[in-house]
Design a protein around this motif. Structure first.
Motif, PDB file in Angstrom:
ATOM      1  N   PHE A  54      14.868   1.298  14.728  1.00  0.00           N
ATOM      2  CA  PHE A  54      14.312   0.307  15.534  1.00  0.00           C
ATOM      3  C   PHE A  54      13.236   1.379  15.749  1.00  0.00           C
ATOM      4  N   GLN A  55      12.666   2.731  15.077  1.00  0.00           N
ATOM      5  CA  GLN A  55      11.589   3.817  15.256  1.00  0.00           C
ATOM      6  C   GLN A  55      10.103   3.495  13.866  1.00  0.00           C
ATOM      7  N   GLU A  56      10.701   2.227  13.475  1.00  0.00           N
ATOM      8  CA  GLU A  56       9.675   2.175  12.364  1.00  0.00           C
ATOM      9  C   GLU A  56       8.385   2.441  11.995  1.00  0.00           C
ATOM     10  N   LYS A  57       7.496   2.321  13.419  1.00  0.00           N
ATOM     11  CA  LYS A  57       6.566   1.897  13.658  1.00  0.00           C
ATOM     12  C   LYS A  57       5.192   1.682  12.197  1.00  0.00           C
ATOM     13  N   GLU A  58       5.018   3.317  11.875  1.00  0.00           N
ATOM     14  CA  GLU A  58       4.134   3.493  11.109  1.00  0.00           C
ATOM     15  C   GLU A  58       4.717   2.502  10.152  1.00  0.00           C
ATOM     16  N   THR A  59       5.847   2.188   9.157  1.00  0.00           N
ATOM     17  CA  THR A  59       6.096   1.979   8.516  1.00  0.00           C
ATOM     18  C   THR A  59       6.082   0.121   8.022  1.00  0.00           C
ATOM     19  N   SER A  60       6.186  -0.477   9.730  1.00  0.00           N
ATOM     20  CA  SER A  60       5.796  -1.807  10.396  1.00  0.00           C
ATOM     21  C   SER A  60       4.426  -2.031   9.755  1.00  0.00           C
ATOM     22  N   GLU A  61       3.377  -0.964  10.685  1.00  0.00           N
ATOM     23  CA  GLU A  61       1.719  -0.911  10.620  1.00  0.00           C
ATOM     24  C   GLU A  61       1.798  -1.200   9.124  1.00  0.00           C
ATOM     25  N   PHE A  62       1.403  -0.303   8.553  1.00  0.00           N
ATOM     26  CA  PHE A  62       1.628  -0.357   7.264  1.00  0.00           C
ATOM     27  C   PHE A  62       1.685  -1.784   6.257  1.00  0.00           C
ATOM     28  N   ILE A  63       3.655  -2.341   6.499  1.00  0.00           N
ATOM     29  CA  ILE A  63       3.193  -2.938   5.948  1.00  0.00           C
ATOM     30  C   ILE A  63       2.245  -4.111   6.706  1.00  0.00           C
ATOM     31  N   ALA A  64       2.308  -4.549   7.082  1.00  0.00           N
ATOM     32  CA  ALA A  64       1.627  -5.573   8.305  1.00  0.00           C
ATOM     33  C   ALA A  64       0.333  -5.714   8.099  1.00  0.00           C
ATOM     34  N   THR A  65      -0.588  -4.616   7.609  1.00  0.00           N
ATOM     35  CA  THR A  65      -1.811  -4.529   7.018  1.00  0.00           C
ATOM     36  C   THR A  65      -1.572  -5.461   6.184  1.00  0.00           C
ATOM     37  N   PHE A  66      -0.509  -4.690   5.172  1.00  0.00           N
ATOM     38  CA  PHE A  66      -0.685  -5.005   3.443  1.00  0.00           C
ATOM     39  C   PHE A  66      -0.447  -6.566   3.731  1.00  0.00           C
ATOM     40  N   LEU A  67       0.084  -8.010   3.871  1.00  0.00           N
ATOM     41  CA  LEU A  67       0.460  -8.950   4.117  1.00  0.00           C
ATOM     42  C   LEU A  67      -0.514  -9.607   4.961  1.00  0.00           C
ATOM     43  N   GLU A  68      -1.739  -9.104   5.889  1.00  0.00           N
ATOM     44  CA  GLU A  68      -2.587  -9.817   6.740  1.00  0.00           C
ATOM     45  C   GLU A  68      -3.620 -10.033   5.326  1.00  0.00           C
ATOM     46  N   LYS A  69      -3.571  -8.545   4.678  1.00  0.00           N
ATOM     47  CA  LYS A  69      -4.617  -8.693   3.077  1.00  0.00           C
ATOM     48  C   LYS A  69      -4.769  -9.604   2.625  1.00  0.00           C
ATOM     49  N   LEU A  70      -3.419  -9.928   2.441  1.00  0.00           N
ATOM     50  CA  LEU A  70      -3.107 -11.360   1.201  1.00  0.00           C
ATOM     51  C   LEU A  70      -3.306 -12.336   1.393  1.00  0.00           C
ATOM     52  N   GLY A  71      -3.763 -12.655   3.170  1.00  0.00           N
ATOM     53  CA  GLY A  71      -3.934 -13.634   3.766  1.00  0.00           C
ATOM     54  C   GLY A  71      -2.926 -14.891   4.775  1.00  0.00           C
ATOM     55  N   LEU A  72      -1.770 -13.703   4.756  1.00  0.00           N
ATOM     56  CA  LEU A  72      -0.531 -14.866   4.832  1.00  0.00           C
ATOM     57  C   LEU A  72      -0.481 -14.504   6.850  1.00  0.00           C
ATOM     58  N   LYS A  73       0.134 -15.688   7.239  1.00  0.00           N
ATOM     59  CA  LYS A  73       0.381 -15.892   8.965  1.00  0.00           C
ATOM     60  C   LYS A  73       1.436 -14.314   9.508  1.00  0.00           C
ATOM     61  N   SER A 143       0.951 -15.009  -3.669  1.00  0.00           N
ATOM     62  CA  SER A 143       0.240 -15.583  -2.457  1.00  0.00           C
ATOM     63  C   SER A 143      -0.842 -15.953  -4.279  1.00  0.00           C
ATOM     64  N   ASP A 144      -0.844 -15.347  -5.258  1.00  0.00           N
ATOM     65  CA  ASP A 144      -1.597 -15.646  -6.303  1.00  0.00           C
ATOM     66  C   ASP A 144      -1.545 -17.246  -6.689  1.00  0.00           C
ATOM     67  N   LEU A 145       0.034 -17.262  -6.830  1.00  0.00           N
ATOM     68  CA  LEU A 145       0.540 -18.790  -7.091  1.00  0.00           C
ATOM     69  C   LEU A 145       0.431 -19.945  -6.262  1.00  0.00           C
ATOM     70  N   ARG A 146       0.072 -19.907  -5.170  1.00  0.00           N
ATOM     71  CA  ARG A 146       0.522 -20.335  -3.838  1.00  0.00           C
ATOM     72  C   ARG A 146       0.266 -21.883  -4.146  1.00  0.00           C
ATOM     73  N   ASP A 147      -0.821 -22.315  -4.984  1.00  0.00           N
ATOM     74  CA  ASP A 147      -1.065 -23.909  -5.411  1.00  0.00           C
ATOM     75  C   ASP A 147      -0.146 -24.040  -5.638  1.00  0.00           C
ATOM     76  N   ARG A 148       0.567 -23.496  -6.712  1.00  0.00           N
ATOM     77  CA  ARG A 148       2.240 -23.848  -6.984  1.00  0.00           C
ATOM     78  C   ARG A 148       3.436 -23.982  -6.589  1.00  0.00           C
ATOM     79  N   ILE A 149       3.846 -23.874  -5.609  1.00  0.00           N
ATOM     80  CA  ILE A 149       4.567 -23.782  -4.341  1.00  0.00           C
ATOM     81  C   ILE A 149       4.794 -24.562  -3.918  1.00  0.00           C
ATOM     82  N   PRO A 150       5.741 -25.425  -4.145  1.00  0.00           N
ATOM     83  CA  PRO A 150       5.809 -26.652  -3.208  1.00  0.00           C
ATOM     84  C   PRO A 150       6.664 -26.362  -2.166  1.00  0.00           C
ATOM     85  N   GLY A 151       6.357 -25.440  -1.336  1.00  0.00           N
ATOM     86  CA  GLY A 151       6.775 -25.871  -0.048  1.00  0.00           C
ATOM     87  C   GLY A 151       6.711 -24.013   0.723  1.00  0.00           C
ATOM     88  N   THR A 152       7.331 -23.582   1.862  1.00  0.00           N
ATOM     89  CA  THR A 152       7.315 -21.883   2.364  1.00  0.00           C
ATOM     90  C   THR A 152       7.678 -21.462   1.988  1.00  0.00           C
TER      91      THR A 152
END
Ligand SMILES: [Zn+2]
Ligand SMILES: [Zn+2]
Length: 418
Positions: A54-73, A143-152
């Motif tokens: 429950f103290q994974e603050k820096e880890t969490s910020e790093f991960i969120a930044t990476f995922l946002e750059k991929l264009g994910l919600k 994310s690269d294969l997004r157009d071929r993913i029939p779901g979420t």
């Protein structure tokens, strides 16, 4: 002749192969290879900044930044530091989730790696740095294969797998309470844990229970102090505690059906003042691992009966607490049978080992008691054991984990029929 060979080749390339065509496997493999240098950088960065439950603050910020750059919600702050990232494919449903855990352990690293822990006293000694990297690279490939993913696809990064402070929900429970499996409603979830002893390039999997019910118990034995030369004037809590520890093992060896696996271990004992004082108080802590709630209850009752007996025999009093922690991890049989050939197609048939249930614990179990789940062990070869100061993963697994996750996600969304 030439034409018919081409036709056969094209048909073979796109032939559905147990939920995954050969061309998709090839693409996933190429991408895992292409992103491997980045996987190394990610994992080494995460390894350097281990953060506790429950103290994974820096880890969490790093991960969120990476995922946002991929264009994910990306949704952050779930259960404190948890993250959920949504990748929309060509259809809304079905919804498949992949989970990683983020926390480290209070262990001082004893390796010579240039990327060893920079947080003194904390270490990724359970491989969660590799788990996070696997899911991040999976998110990139999918994310690269997004157009071929029939779901979420929902990527879940949860805090605190290693165990919360007493009487608090752990990471998985807290994430579920904060509705991580809803909006969108997740239909199934996949997770893994690295495991020494299984070769790199292989995995261990089974249907049904794969990891144990876990409970912890705490016993305080209260005796009466006296001079060590006059034991008859006191009640020796150390002597009674040693008897208790011996008798607890009879619950495994004499009261349990030998066909049913179970473990009882006393991991901590504390008591006494000095060599010539009869100890007034002893504290014991232990763990119980089973694969059924009935046996768990029977062992808890057995501990209490033994303590009552010792109270009658020796005149001690006691306090006994039995805390049920994570339940067993249950691999949904249909879903597991669906994924095994998918994994075999990616790794090779002999690389998918059917393992026996293991007495280790995982709070992934909380997901598996909500929705269909599959959990498997990713072999990391001949390394030091988990939870030791010299543990490290073989980094080649940072190619293998993403291939399996990405392959399973596409196969599920394309073809799983419950
Ligand atoms: Zn661990
Ligand atoms: Zn772990």
């Amino acid at each position: 002749m030439k034409k018919s060979i081409s036709l056969v080749l094209v048909t073979w390339l796109f032939l559905p192969c147990l939920g995954l065509d050969v061309e998709t496997i090839k693409q996933i493999r190429q991408k895992a290879e292409q992103y491997y240098p980045q996987a190394l950088t990610l994992r080494r960065h995460l390894h350097q900044c281990p953060e506790l439950c429950f103290q994974e603050k820096e880890t969490s910020e790093f991960i969120a930044t990476f995922l946002e750059k991929l264009g994910l919600k990306v949704q952050t702050g779930i259960a404190g530091t948890g993250i959920k990232a949504i990748l929309r494919g060509t259809r809304k449903k079905p919804v498949f989730a992949i989970r990683a855990d983020m926390d480290a352990l209070p262990i001082t690293e004893q390796t010579d790696f240039p990327y060893a822990s920079r947080n003194p006293g904390n270490m990724h000694a359970c491989g969660h740095d590799a788990h996070m990297t696997n899911v991040l690279i999976t998110a990139k490939i999918l994310s690269d294969l997004r157009d071929r993913i029939p779901g979420t696809i929902v990527f879940i990064f949860q805090p605190c797998e290693e165990g919360p402070p007493p009487n608090q929900p752990g990471g998985a429970q807290a994430m579920i309470q904060e509705k991580v499996l809803r909006n969108p409603l997740v239909n199934a979830i996949l997770g893994l844990h690295v495991l020494p002893g299984i070769p790199v390039g292989s995995i261990g999997i089974r249907t049904g229970p794969i990891m144990a019910n876990v409970a912890s118990f705490y016993v305080n034995i209260f005796g009466k102090a006296s001079h060590g030369a006059f034991p008859h004037q006191g009640i020796d809590a150390i002597y009674v505690a040693s008897s208790a520890i011996q008798q607890f093992q009879s619950l495994i060896s004499r009261f349990r059906d030998p066909k049913e696996p179970a473990v009882l271990s006393v991991g901590k004992i504390k008591g006494g003042v000095r060599m010539n004082v009869i100890a007034e108080k002893v504290e014991l802590e232990g763990t119980v691992r089973t694969f059924s709630f009935e046996l768990q209850d029977k062992i808890a009752e057995g501990i209490e009966k033994i303590l009552k007996g010792l109270a009658v025999a020796y005149g001690i009093t006691y306090r006994f607490t039995f805390s049920k922690d994570a339940p067993f991890v249950y691999n949904d049989p249909e879903l597991t049978e669906f994924f095994i050939p998918v994994f075999e197609n990616i790794l090779g048939k002999n690389q998918v080992q059917k393992v026996k249930p293991m007495c280790i614990a995982e709070d992934f179990s909380y997901y598996s008691h909500q929705i269909p789940t599959v959990f498997f062990f990713l072999g990391t070869g001949d390394t030091s054991p988990l939870h030791t100061p010299t543990f490290s993963v073989d980094e080649k697994i940072l190619k293998i984990g993403p291939m399996l996750f990405a392959g399973a996600a596409i196969a599920y969304l394309e073809g799983f029929q419950p």
